[in-house]
Design a protein around this motif. Structure first.
Motif, PDB file in Angstrom:
ATOM      1  N   PHE A   1       0.806  -1.227   0.000  1.00 55.41           N
ATOM      2  CA  PHE A   1       0.000   0.000   0.000  1.00 55.41           C
ATOM      3  C   PHE A   1       0.836   1.274   0.000  1.00 55.41           C
ATOM      4  O   PHE A   1       0.279   2.367   0.084  1.00 55.41           O
ATOM      5  N   ASP A   2       2.172   1.128  -0.050  1.00 57.85           N
ATOM      6  CA  ASP A   2       3.039   2.287   0.064  1.00 57.85           C
ATOM      7  C   ASP A   2       2.685   3.072   1.325  1.00 57.85           C
ATOM      8  O   ASP A   2       2.623   4.301   1.324  1.00 57.85           O
ATOM      9  N   MET A   3       2.422   2.341   2.394  1.00 57.03           N
ATOM     10  CA  MET A   3       1.973   2.916   3.656  1.00 57.03           C
ATOM     11  C   MET A   3       3.019   2.681   4.732  1.00 57.03           C
ATOM     12  O   MET A   3       3.518   1.561   4.888  1.00 57.03           O
ATOM     13  N   LYS A   4       3.329   3.718   5.488  1.00 58.98           N
ATOM     14  CA  LYS A   4       4.271   3.586   6.584  1.00 58.98           C
ATOM     15  C   LYS A   4       3.541   3.177   7.856  1.00 58.98           C
ATOM     16  O   LYS A   4       2.544   3.782   8.236  1.00 58.98           O
ATOM     17  N   VAL A   5       4.031   2.129   8.497  1.00 54.89           N
ATOM     18  CA  VAL A   5       3.484   1.677   9.775  1.00 54.89           C
ATOM     19  C   VAL A   5       4.468   2.037  10.874  1.00 54.89           C
ATOM     20  O   VAL A   5       5.663   1.746  10.776  1.00 54.89           O
TER      21      VAL A   5
ATOM     22  N   PHE B   1     -11.314  -1.352   5.609  1.00 55.45           N
ATOM     23  CA  PHE B   1     -11.934  -2.428   4.834  1.00 55.45           C
ATOM     24  C   PHE B   1     -10.989  -3.098   3.827  1.00 55.45           C
ATOM     25  O   PHE B   1     -11.323  -4.139   3.264  1.00 55.45           O
ATOM     26  N   VAL B   2      -9.808  -2.503   3.607  1.00 58.12           N
ATOM     27  CA  VAL B   2      -8.866  -3.078   2.648  1.00 58.12           C
ATOM     28  C   VAL B   2      -7.515  -3.365   3.305  1.00 58.12           C
ATOM     29  O   VAL B   2      -7.036  -4.499   3.317  1.00 58.12           O
ATOM     30  N   GLN B   3      -6.891  -2.335   3.867  1.00 58.38           N
ATOM     31  CA  GLN B   3      -5.515  -2.465   4.345  1.00 58.38           C
ATOM     32  C   GLN B   3      -5.400  -3.328   5.606  1.00 58.38           C
ATOM     33  O   GLN B   3      -4.620  -4.290   5.636  1.00 58.38           O
ATOM     34  N   THR B   4      -6.167  -2.991   6.639  1.00 57.94           N
ATOM     35  CA  THR B   4      -6.048  -3.732   7.896  1.00 57.94           C
ATOM     36  C   THR B   4      -6.473  -5.196   7.764  1.00 57.94           C
ATOM     37  O   THR B   4      -5.806  -6.070   8.342  1.00 57.94           O
ATOM     38  N   PRO B   5      -7.536  -5.517   7.012  1.00 55.35           N
ATOM     39  CA  PRO B   5      -7.859  -6.945   6.836  1.00 55.35           C
ATOM     40  C   PRO B   5      -6.712  -7.745   6.230  1.00 55.35           C
ATOM     41  O   PRO B   5      -6.422  -8.863   6.675  1.00 55.35           O
ATOM     42  N   LEU B   6      -6.046  -7.171   5.218  1.00 50.44           N
ATOM     43  CA  LEU B   6      -4.923  -7.881   4.600  1.00 50.44           C
ATOM     44  C   LEU B   6      -3.773  -8.049   5.588  1.00 50.44           C
ATOM     45  O   LEU B   6      -3.154  -9.116   5.678  1.00 50.44           O
ATOM     46  N   ILE B   7      -3.499  -6.998   6.360  1.00 50.73           N
ATOM     47  CA  ILE B   7      -2.412  -7.064   7.341  1.00 50.73           C
ATOM     48  C   ILE B   7      -2.675  -8.171   8.357  1.00 50.73           C
ATOM     49  O   ILE B   7      -1.794  -8.989   8.662  1.00 50.73           O
TER      50      ILE B   7
ATOM     51  N   ASN C   1      -1.536  -4.932  19.463  1.00 50.95           N
ATOM     52  CA  ASN C   1      -2.776  -4.263  19.069  1.00 50.95           C
ATOM     53  C   ASN C   1      -2.649  -3.757  17.636  1.00 50.95           C
ATOM     54  O   ASN C   1      -1.775  -2.944  17.326  1.00 50.95           O
ATOM     55  N   ILE C   2      -3.521  -4.274  16.769  1.00 55.24           N
ATOM     56  CA  ILE C   2      -3.590  -3.801  15.384  1.00 55.24           C
ATOM     57  C   ILE C   2      -5.063  -3.589  15.048  1.00 55.24           C
ATOM     58  O   ILE C   2      -5.862  -4.524  15.088  1.00 55.24           O
ATOM     59  N   GLY C   3      -5.410  -2.357  14.759  1.00 51.34           N
ATOM     60  CA  GLY C   3      -6.788  -2.035  14.424  1.00 51.34           C
ATOM     61  C   GLY C   3      -6.856  -0.984  13.337  1.00 51.34           C
ATOM     62  O   GLY C   3      -5.826  -0.522  12.828  1.00 51.34           O
ATOM     63  N   PRO C   4      -8.051  -0.564  12.971  1.00 47.92           N
ATOM     64  CA  PRO C   4      -8.236   0.377  11.871  1.00 47.92           C
ATOM     65  C   PRO C   4      -7.886   1.806  12.269  1.00 47.92           C
ATOM     66  O   PRO C   4      -7.934   2.167  13.447  1.00 47.92           O
ATOM     67  N   PHE C   5      -7.563   2.609  11.290  1.00 46.76           N
ATOM     68  CA  PHE C   5      -7.277   4.023  11.534  1.00 46.76           C
ATOM     69  C   PHE C   5      -8.576   4.819  11.568  1.00 46.76           C
ATOM     70  O   PHE C   5      -9.465   4.629  10.745  1.00 46.76           O
ATOM     71  N   GLY C   6      -8.662   5.702  12.539  1.00 49.90           N
ATOM     72  CA  GLY C   6      -9.825   6.575  12.627  1.00 49.90           C
ATOM     73  C   GLY C   6      -9.464   7.838  13.381  1.00 49.90           C
ATOM     74  O   GLY C   6      -8.308   8.035  13.779  1.00 49.90           O
ATOM     75  N   LYS C   7     -10.470   8.675  13.588  1.00 50.64           N
ATOM     76  CA  LYS C   7     -10.232   9.951  14.272  1.00 50.64           C
ATOM     77  C   LYS C   7     -11.393  10.280  15.211  1.00 50.64           C
ATOM     78  O   LYS C   7     -12.521   9.824  15.034  1.00 50.64           O
TER      79      LYS C   7
ATOM     80  N   GLN D   1     -16.052  11.550  20.296  1.00 54.12           N
ATOM     81  CA  GLN D   1     -16.583  12.843  19.877  1.00 54.12           C
ATOM     82  C   GLN D   1     -17.689  12.629  18.843  1.00 54.12           C
ATOM     83  O   GLN D   1     -17.814  11.549  18.260  1.00 54.12           O
ATOM     84  N   SER D   2     -18.469  13.670  18.597  1.00 59.42           N
ATOM     85  CA  SER D   2     -19.561  13.543  17.625  1.00 59.42           C
ATOM     86  C   SER D   2     -19.040  13.392  16.202  1.00 59.42           C
ATOM     87  O   SER D   2     -19.797  13.038  15.299  1.00 59.42           O
ATOM     88  N   THR D   3     -17.747  13.651  16.018  1.00 60.25           N
ATOM     89  CA  THR D   3     -17.134  13.489  14.694  1.00 60.25           C
ATOM     90  C   THR D   3     -16.308  12.196  14.613  1.00 60.25           C
ATOM     91  O   THR D   3     -15.422  12.081  13.751  1.00 60.25           O
ATOM     92  N   GLU D   4     -16.579  11.243  15.489  1.00 56.84           N
ATOM     93  CA  GLU D   4     -15.901   9.947  15.414  1.00 56.84           C
ATOM     94  C   GLU D   4     -16.065   9.391  13.999  1.00 56.84           C
ATOM     95  O   GLU D   4     -17.164   9.354  13.452  1.00 56.84           O
ATOM     96  N   ARG D   5     -14.945   8.955  13.426  1.00 56.44           N
ATOM     97  CA  ARG D   5     -15.005   8.491  12.041  1.00 56.44           C
ATOM     98  C   ARG D   5     -13.912   7.474  11.756  1.00 56.44           C
ATOM     99  O   ARG D   5     -12.870   7.448  12.417  1.00 56.44           O
ATOM    100  N   LEU D   6     -14.182   6.664  10.743  1.00 52.25           N
ATOM    101  CA  LEU D   6     -13.339   5.537  10.377  1.00 52.25           C
ATOM    102  C   LEU D   6     -12.816   5.741   8.963  1.00 52.25           C
ATOM    103  O   LEU D   6     -13.573   6.102   8.057  1.00 52.25           O
ATOM    104  N   HIS D   7     -11.518   5.483   8.764  1.00 51.32           N
ATOM    105  CA  HIS D   7     -10.941   5.597   7.435  1.00 51.32           C
ATOM    106  C   HIS D   7     -11.316   4.356   6.623  1.00 51.32           C
ATOM    107  O   HIS D   7     -10.950   3.228   6.970  1.00 51.32           O
TER     108      HIS D   7
END
Length: 549
Positions: A439-443, A518-524, A497-503, A507-513
C-alpha cells in the motif's frame, strides 16, 4: 470463497454498519442485548451450528455478557486470542442527530448537508469521501468486525491454527467484561487443550497529536491507577472559623503537590507517561449551610509503565506526608498569629490502617454492615463507594482527625509490554514491510497504547506482589471490584494491538478511514496470522528432523 459473508470490503462495511446499529452504550439495555444478537449472527456460520460448544455467552456483571467463539483446528494447539469490546460511550453530543449516531451511512449523508457546522479537519475528511462517521465505527466495532471476518476465513480455508474471539462489555468504564473473561480464558485453555501464542487486540490506531495521519500498531498498553484521598477536618460555624479546619484547606496542599508532579513520570523506549492530574475534587456537604465543609475527597489519575500499585502507594504516601507537613506548618503559624490553640496536626493514614483501627473500635460486624450499606447504594459507582466507605469509617473514628486518608479507587489497569518478545519483533517488522510493499503505507510501532485497553489483563508479570497495596487500600476490593491477578499471571503470551485508523474517538465526529478499515487492515491481519502458521510449520518440521537425527 465468494460465498463468505464478510470477506470483501463491501461485505465488511455492511457488517460494521449492522454491528453499529445495535447500539450498546455502556450501562444501557443495548449493551446487555448486544451479545445475544452477536451470538445469533455468528450462528449463521455453519461451523458454529455444527459445533455449538465453541460459541457461548458468559456472564460478566449486572446482566451483561461477553461472547467467546472458538475456531479449533483438529491438529492444532497454538492459539491466537482475538480481543475486542462492544460497548461504546454515550451520544448526547450528537444533539438532534443523536438518533443517527448508530447509523453510519445515514449519519454521513446527513452531515454532508451540515458540513459547514463541522470543525475544519472533520469537514475536509467528510468531503473527501474517505471516512465513515458514527458512534462505534472507530472505537471499536470495526475491530470486532475484522475478527469475525478472520474467524470466517479460517473456517473456510481450514487454517492450521486456532482462533479464539473474545468480545466484552464495559471496556469504557471498569473493564468488568475483560476481568471476567480472563477466568474464561484459563478455563477454555484447559478444556480444549489450547496453547496461547498471541493476544491480538483490535483497538483503533489513534492520532498522537492533532493533524496526525500516521498509522500505528502497539506492542503494549499503558497502565493506570487512581490514588484517592479523604480529607477530614473539624466542623465549625463560619462565624468561628478557627474552632475548626475545613477539608478544602487540607485538600489544597495535596492537590497542589499531585497535579503534574514529575515524580510520577516514567519513560520507557523513548515514550513517556502523561503527568498526573486530579480527576475529581469535592466536599461532601449535600446542601448549603453555614457549617464549614469538614469532609472532602479527591481522585488523582496516574499512568504507569513499569511501576506497580505498591510503588505508587509508597510515593503517594510520601507526597501526602509532605502535603500534611506544609499544611501543619502554615496552620501553626496562623494559630500563633491569632493566639489560638488550634485543633491539632493533620496526619496521613492509609486506608488499610483506618480499616484495622475501625474494626478494633467498632467490631468486625459493624464495619462489615457499614461497607455493605454503602455498596448496596445503586446511585454510586465504585469510585464513589470507595470514598464513601472511608468517609463512613472516619465519621465513627473522629478522634483520628484532622487527617488525610489515602486509598485507591477503581479502575486499575496494569501496564503490559511485549516489545522485546521475538514474535512481536518479527511481526512488527513483517507488518511494516508488508504495508510498505502493498500500500506504500508507513506503519509506526508504539510501545504503549495510550488509550488504555483490555490487554492490561493478560500476560501479567509481577514477582514482588506489587498489587498487594491495591488490594489492601481499595475499600470495595473483593466485593464490587476485583482483579483476577492469579489467572492473569497464567496467560503468558505476548500482546499486540492492530486495528483500523480513525479519528475523534468519543466525539460527535468519530469516524473511520474506509480504505484502511476495509482493505488495508484486513490484509495485514490475515497475512500476519498466515506468517505465524508458516513459522509454526517450519518449527514443527525442524523438530521432526532433529528427532530423526
Amino acid at each position: 470463497m465468494n460465498s463468505l459473508q464478510w470477506n470483501t470490503p463491501e461485505k465488511l462495511r455492511a457488517l460494521l454498519c449492522e454491528l453499529v446499529s445495535w447500539e450498546s452504550r455502556t450501562h444501557t439495555e443495548g449493551e446487555r442485548s448486544f451479545p445475544y444478537k452477536l451470538q445469533q449472527k455468528l450462528r449463521e456460520l455453519t461451523y458454529f451450528k455444527k459445533q455449538p460448544e465453541y460459541l457461548s455467552l458468559n456472564l460478566a456483571d449486572h446482566g451483561r455478557n461477553f461472547v467467546t467463539a472458538l475456531y479449533k483446528h483438529s491438529s492444532a494447539k497454538d492459539t491466537i486470542v482475538l480481543i475486542s469490546h462492544f460497548d461504546t460511550v454515550q451520544t448526547e453530543e450528537y444533539g438532534d442527530l443523536e438518533e443517527l449516531a448508530f447509523h453510519p451511512e445515514l449519519l454521513t449523508k446527513e452531515l454532508m448537508k451540515r458540513k459547514d457546522n463541522l470543525k475544519e479537519d472533520a469537514r475536509i475528511d467528510l468531503e473527501s469521501g474517505e471516512y465513515l462517521f458514527g458512534r462505534g465505527t472507530m472505537d471499536m466495532k470495526m475491530g470486532l468486525a475484522l475478527h469475525m471476518s478472520l474467524i470466517e476465513t479460517a473456517i473456510s480455508e481450514d487454517w492450521p491454527i486456532n482462533l479464539l474471539l473474545v468480545t466484552v462489555p464495559d471496556e469504557e468504564v471498569n473493564s468488568a467484561g475483560m476481568r471476567e473473561a480472563v477466568k474464561a480464558l484459563v478455563s477454555l485453555r484447559d478444556q480444549f487443550n489450547l496453547s496461547y501464542k498471541l493476544f491480538l487486540n483490535g483497538e483503533p490506531s489513534f492520532s498522537q497529536k492533532p493533524g496526525d495521519e500516521n498509522y500505528y500498531i502497539y506492542s503494549g498498553s499503558i497502565g493506570k491507577v487512581m490514588p484517592a484521598a479523604l480529607f477530614y477536618g473539624k466542623e465549625t460555624h463560619v462565624g468561628e472559623p478557627l474552632k475548626g479546619m475545613t477539608a478544602n484547606y487540607i485538600a489544597s496542599y495535596l492537590t497542589q503537590l499531585m497535579e503534574w508532579n514529575p515524580l510520577f513520570n516514567e519513560t520507557d523506549r523513548g515514550e513517556r507517561t502523561p503527568l498526573p492530574v486530579s480527576l475529581q475534587q469535592k466536599d461532601l456537604k449535600t446542601q448549603y449551610s453555614t457549617q464549614t465543609p469538614y469532609r472532602a475527597v479527591a481522585l488523582y489519575n496516574v499512568f504507569l509503565m513499569k511501576k506497580t500499585a505498591s510503588d505508587i502507594m509508597n510515593l503517594f504516601e510520601e507526597i501526602a506526608q509532605e502535603a500534611a507537613r506544609r499544611c501543619n506548618e502554615s496552620y501553626k503559624a496562623l494559630c500563633e498569629h491569632e493566639q489560638v490553640e488550634g485543633i491539632g496536626e493533620v496526619r496521613v493514614i492509609r486506608y488499610k490502617d483506618l480499616f484495622t483501627y475501625a474494626q478494633k473500635k467498632l467490631g468486625k460486624e459493624q464495619v462489615e454492615k457499614l461497607i455493605s450499606d454503602v455498596e448496596s447504594n445503586e446511585q454510586w459507582d465504585e469510585r464513589e463507594k470507595s470514598l464513601r466507605i472511608a468517609d463512613g469509617l472516619m465519621i465513627r473514628c473522629k478522634e483520628l482527625a484532622p487527617a488525610i486518608i489515602i486509598l485507591f479507587a477503581p479502575p486499575y489497569y496494569p501496564a503490559v509490554n511485549s516489545s522485546d518478545d521475538p514474535l512481536i519483533k518479527d511481526i512488527a517488522q513483517y507488518v511494516k514491510d508488508l504495508a510498505s510493499k502493498e500500500f506504500d503505507m508507513k506503519v509506526n510501532q508504539i510501545h504503549y497504547f495510550n488509550g488504555l485497553c483490555d490487554l492490561s489483563y493478560v500476560n501479567y508479570n509481577d514477582e514482588s506482589d506489587g498489587w498487594s497495596a491495591f488490594e489492601e487500600n481499595t475499600p470495595v476490593w473483593g466485593n464490587t471490584y476485583s482483579i483476577p491477578f492469579k489467572e492473569m499471571s497464567q496467560l503468558q503470551a505476548p500482546v499486540l494491538n492492530i486495528g483500523p485508523f480513525g479519528k475523534d474517538a468519543h466525539q460527535s465526529t468519530e469516524r473511520l478511514h474506509i480504505q484502511n478499515a476495509f482493505v488495508q487492515t484486513p490484509l495485514i491481519l490475515k497475512s500476519l496470522i498466515k506468517r505465524m502458521m508458516e513459522q509454526q510449520e517450519e518449527s514443527s518440521n525442524f523438530s521432526n528432523e532433529e528427532t530423526l537425527v
